[in-house]
Scaffold this motif. Structure first.
Motif, PDB file in Angstrom:
ATOM      1  N   ILE A   2      29.320  36.090  30.520  1.00  0.00           N
ATOM      2  CA  ILE A   2      30.197  37.196  30.906  1.00  0.00           C
ATOM      3  C   ILE A   2      29.592  38.527  30.455  1.00  0.00           C
ATOM      4  CG2 ILE A   2      32.426  38.287  30.434  1.00  0.00           C
ATOM      5  CD1 ILE A   2      33.697  35.545  30.472  1.00  0.00           C
ATOM      6  N   GLU A   3      29.042  38.553  29.224  1.00  0.00           N
ATOM      7  CA  GLU A   3      28.443  39.783  28.714  1.00  0.00           C
ATOM      8  C   GLU A   3      27.250  40.200  29.579  1.00  0.00           C
ATOM      9  OE1 GLU A   3      29.400  37.294  26.928  1.00  0.00           O
ATOM     10  OE2 GLU A   3      30.912  38.155  25.589  1.00  0.00           O
ATOM     11  N   HIS A   4      26.476  39.229  30.015  1.00  0.00           N
ATOM     12  CA  HIS A   4      25.329  39.535  30.882  1.00  0.00           C
ATOM     13  C   HIS A   4      25.808  40.122  32.208  1.00  0.00           C
ATOM     14  CE1 HIS A   4      21.380  39.194  32.752  1.00  0.00           C
ATOM     15  NE2 HIS A   4      21.977  38.603  33.788  1.00  0.00           N
ATOM     16  N   TRP A   5      26.838  39.525  32.791  1.00  0.00           N
ATOM     17  CA  TRP A   5      27.367  40.025  34.066  1.00  0.00           C
ATOM     18  C   TRP A   5      27.915  41.445  33.897  1.00  0.00           C
ATOM     19  CZ3 TRP A   5      31.531  42.083  36.452  1.00  0.00           C
ATOM     20  CH2 TRP A   5      31.595  41.989  37.850  1.00  0.00           C
ATOM     21  N   LEU A   6      28.653  41.677  32.821  1.00  0.00           N
ATOM     22  CA  LEU A   6      29.211  43.009  32.583  1.00  0.00           C
ATOM     23  C   LEU A   6      28.111  44.039  32.335  1.00  0.00           C
ATOM     24  CD1 LEU A   6      32.293  42.156  30.328  1.00  0.00           C
ATOM     25  CD2 LEU A   6      32.350  43.029  32.680  1.00  0.00           C
ATOM     26  N   GLY A   7      27.044  43.611  31.644  1.00  0.00           N
ATOM     27  CA  GLY A   7      25.920  44.518  31.432  1.00  0.00           C
ATOM     28  C   GLY A   7      25.260  44.915  32.738  1.00  0.00           C
ATOM     29  N   ASP A  28      36.622  42.865  32.590  1.00  0.00           N
ATOM     30  CA  ASP A  28      36.388  42.024  31.412  1.00  0.00           C
ATOM     31  C   ASP A  28      37.577  41.098  31.186  1.00  0.00           C
ATOM     32  OD1 ASP A  28      35.274  40.995  29.111  1.00  0.00           O
ATOM     33  OD2 ASP A  28      35.976  42.631  27.840  1.00  0.00           O
ATOM     34  N   ALA A  29      38.785  41.677  31.262  1.00  0.00           N
ATOM     35  CA  ALA A  29      39.983  40.864  31.063  1.00  0.00           C
ATOM     36  C   ALA A  29      40.109  39.799  32.150  1.00  0.00           C
ATOM     37  CB  ALA A  29      41.218  41.768  31.050  1.00  0.00           C
ATOM     38  N   HIS A  30      39.792  40.186  33.384  1.00  0.00           N
ATOM     39  CA  HIS A  30      39.885  39.229  34.498  1.00  0.00           C
ATOM     40  C   HIS A  30      38.890  38.084  34.320  1.00  0.00           C
ATOM     41  CE1 HIS A  30      40.923  37.912  38.520  1.00  0.00           C
ATOM     42  NE2 HIS A  30      39.635  37.837  38.820  1.00  0.00           N
ATOM     43  N   LEU A  31      37.676  38.413  33.891  1.00  0.00           N
ATOM     44  CA  LEU A  31      36.668  37.378  33.667  1.00  0.00           C
ATOM     45  C   LEU A  31      37.068  36.458  32.517  1.00  0.00           C
ATOM     46  CD1 LEU A  31      33.382  39.443  34.129  1.00  0.00           C
ATOM     47  CD2 LEU A  31      34.086  37.468  35.504  1.00  0.00           C
ATOM     48  N   ARG A  32      37.638  37.024  31.463  1.00  0.00           N
ATOM     49  CA  ARG A  32      38.060  36.191  30.333  1.00  0.00           C
ATOM     50  C   ARG A  32      39.171  35.227  30.746  1.00  0.00           C
ATOM     51  NH1 ARG A  32      33.811  36.977  26.934  1.00  0.00           N
ATOM     52  NH2 ARG A  32      33.385  39.217  26.772  1.00  0.00           N
ATOM     53  N   GLU A  40      33.162  29.889  32.000  1.00  0.00           N
ATOM     54  CA  GLU A  40      32.478  31.167  32.238  1.00  0.00           C
ATOM     55  C   GLU A  40      31.667  31.148  33.533  1.00  0.00           C
ATOM     56  OE1 GLU A  40      30.244  33.048  29.207  1.00  0.00           O
ATOM     57  OE2 GLU A  40      31.726  32.678  27.625  1.00  0.00           O
ATOM     58  N   ARG A  41      30.917  30.093  33.755  1.00  0.00           N
ATOM     59  CA  ARG A  41      30.040  30.039  34.931  1.00  0.00           C
ATOM     60  C   ARG A  41      30.840  30.173  36.223  1.00  0.00           C
ATOM     61  NH1 ARG A  41      24.911  28.504  35.468  1.00  0.00           N
ATOM     62  NH2 ARG A  41      24.897  27.713  33.324  1.00  0.00           N
ATOM     63  N   GLU A  42      31.948  29.455  36.304  1.00  0.00           N
ATOM     64  CA  GLU A  42      32.766  29.507  37.522  1.00  0.00           C
ATOM     65  C   GLU A  42      33.443  30.865  37.655  1.00  0.00           C
ATOM     66  OE1 GLU A  42      34.570  28.288  41.066  1.00  0.00           O
ATOM     67  OE2 GLU A  42      32.827  27.586  39.923  1.00  0.00           O
ATOM     68  N   ALA A  43      33.874  31.451  36.538  1.00  0.00           N
ATOM     69  CA  ALA A  43      34.511  32.765  36.591  1.00  0.00           C
ATOM     70  C   ALA A  43      33.549  33.826  37.102  1.00  0.00           C
ATOM     71  CB  ALA A  43      35.033  33.159  35.202  1.00  0.00           C
ATOM     72  N   VAL A  44      32.299  33.759  36.639  1.00  0.00           N
ATOM     73  CA  VAL A  44      31.282  34.718  37.085  1.00  0.00           C
ATOM     74  C   VAL A  44      30.940  34.477  38.555  1.00  0.00           C
ATOM     75  CG1 VAL A  44      28.862  35.378  36.812  1.00  0.00           C
ATOM     76  CG2 VAL A  44      30.326  35.133  34.806  1.00  0.00           C
ATOM     77  N   ARG A  45      30.870  33.209  38.955  1.00  0.00           N
ATOM     78  CA  ARG A  45      30.559  32.892  40.359  1.00  0.00           C
ATOM     79  C   ARG A  45      31.642  33.429  41.283  1.00  0.00           C
ATOM     80  NH1 ARG A  45      31.658  29.800  44.429  1.00  0.00           N
ATOM     81  NH2 ARG A  45      33.437  28.847  43.366  1.00  0.00           N
ATOM     82  N   MET A  47      33.573  35.936  40.735  1.00  0.00           N
ATOM     83  CA  MET A  47      33.577  37.393  40.730  1.00  0.00           C
ATOM     84  C   MET A  47      32.541  37.948  41.703  1.00  0.00           C
ATOM     85  SD  MET A  47      35.007  40.100  39.505  1.00  0.00           S
ATOM     86  CE  MET A  47      35.868  39.493  38.032  1.00  0.00           C
ATOM     87  N   GLY A  48      31.394  37.250  41.852  1.00  0.00           N
ATOM     88  CA  GLY A  48      30.380  37.682  42.799  1.00  0.00           C
ATOM     89  C   GLY A  48      29.235  38.425  42.123  1.00  0.00           C
ATOM     90  N   ASP A  49      28.333  38.924  42.949  1.00  0.00           N
ATOM     91  CA  ASP A  49      27.161  39.645  42.447  1.00  0.00           C
ATOM     92  C   ASP A  49      27.597  40.942  41.752  1.00  0.00           C
ATOM     93  OD1 ASP A  49      24.155  40.136  42.445  1.00  0.00           O
ATOM     94  OD2 ASP A  49      24.903  41.925  43.463  1.00  0.00           O
ATOM     95  N   ALA A  50      27.066  41.161  40.544  1.00  0.00           N
ATOM     96  CA  ALA A  50      27.499  42.313  39.753  1.00  0.00           C
ATOM     97  C   ALA A  50      27.185  43.628  40.446  1.00  0.00           C
ATOM     98  CB  ALA A  50      26.837  42.266  38.373  1.00  0.00           C
ATOM     99  N   ARG A  51      26.013  43.730  41.042  1.00  0.00           N
ATOM    100  CA  ARG A  51      25.627  44.982  41.708  1.00  0.00           C
ATOM    101  C   ARG A  51      26.512  45.262  42.917  1.00  0.00           C
ATOM    102  NH1 ARG A  51      19.502  46.940  43.250  1.00  0.00           N
ATOM    103  NH2 ARG A  51      20.109  48.907  44.247  1.00  0.00           N
ATOM    104  N   ALA A  52      26.793  44.232  43.705  1.00  0.00           N
ATOM    105  CA  ALA A  52      27.636  44.411  44.888  1.00  0.00           C
ATOM    106  C   ALA A  52      29.049  44.820  44.483  1.00  0.00           C
ATOM    107  CB  ALA A  52      27.661  43.129  45.713  1.00  0.00           C
ATOM    108  N   VAL A  53      29.566  44.210  43.427  1.00  0.00           N
ATOM    109  CA  VAL A  53      30.904  44.570  42.958  1.00  0.00           C
ATOM    110  C   VAL A  53      30.920  46.015  42.467  1.00  0.00           C
ATOM    111  CG1 VAL A  53      32.705  44.063  41.267  1.00  0.00           C
ATOM    112  CG2 VAL A  53      31.473  42.193  42.372  1.00  0.00           C
TER     113      VAL A  53
END
Length: 225
Positions: A2-7, A28-32, A40-45, A47-53
């Motif tokens: 999650i920290e990597h995605w947020l970064g 951050d709250a939504h991912l948690r 974590e892996r499914e939550a990040v998946r 959410m989608g690509d960090a740059r696109a979001v």
């Protein structure tokens, strides 16, 4: 993860100020919450690509330009500082030989100019200290403008030297009785234009650097109703 995605999201997000903090905190709250339910892996998946979001928060060119207003204001401030250098050179050249009026006046202006330079460079590099220096910069500009407008030291000696030199240069072009008046009016015009312009620019810079936007109270009241 999650920290990597947020970064990654933070690096590509083109908003700032209060809105930036709110967006990151909400995601951050939504991912948690998603991680607690699905991992974590499914939550990040999901959410989608960090740059696109990140890019989805400023989809239009006008929005992107507005979100860059802090950098535009910083560039405008730096351009105004550069444009004032010829005047500083002129005032120095018109000084009487052996006079230290220009040196004292430049020493008086240097702290404000230094804070402005540091703040603008920090804003351009997206450093928080840039926005934090915007309010002290406005206060310093107001104090400097007040000293110049009221013709207080060390401004008084500098512009008196300028007026005397200008009077000597215009004596051949104007009646002797009017030469001093022309020079004094010109000096007063310089003081007013540069002082008022500096205060307005510093105020605009403060609003842009801190991400301030007008409150929409009317819309909020209608929504509540």
């Amino acid at each position: 993860m999650i920290e990597h995605w947020l970064g990654e999201f933070d690096r590509h997000l083109r908003v700032h100020g209060r809105r930036r903090r709110r967006v990151i905190e909400e995601l951050d709250a939504h991912l948690r919450e998603g991680a607690a339910a699905h991992g974590e892996r499914e939550a990040v998946r999901r959410m989608g690509d960090a740059r696109a979001v990140a890019e989805s928060f400023t989809p239009r060119a006008a929005d992107r330009l507005f979100e860059q207003r802090d950098r535009l204001a910083a560039l405008l401030m730096l351009a105004a500082m550069a444009a004032s250098l010829p005047l500083a050179r002129t005032l120095e050249q018109l000084g009487r030989p052996g006079s230290h009026a220009s040196a004292w006046f430049l020493a008086f202006l240097s702290p404000t100019a230094s804070v402005a330079l540091v703040s603008c460079l920090a804003v351009l590099r997206r450093r928080p200290v840039g926005a934090r220096l915007a309010a002290p910069l406005l206060a310093m500009v107001v104090v400097t403008a007040t000293v110049v407008l009221l013709d207080l030291p060390p401004s008084r000696a500098e512009f008196h030297t300028y007026t005397v030199a200008e009077t000597a240069q215009t004596r051949l072009q104007c009646p002797a009785s009017d030469a001093g008046c022309v020079a004094a009016d010109h000096a007063s015009e310089i003081r007013v234009n540069y002082s008022v312009g500096a205060v307005l620019l510093a105020g605009f810079y403060l609003g842009a650097a801190t991400g301030w936007t007008p409150r929409r109270g009317g819309r909020r009241r209608r929504a509540i109703a």
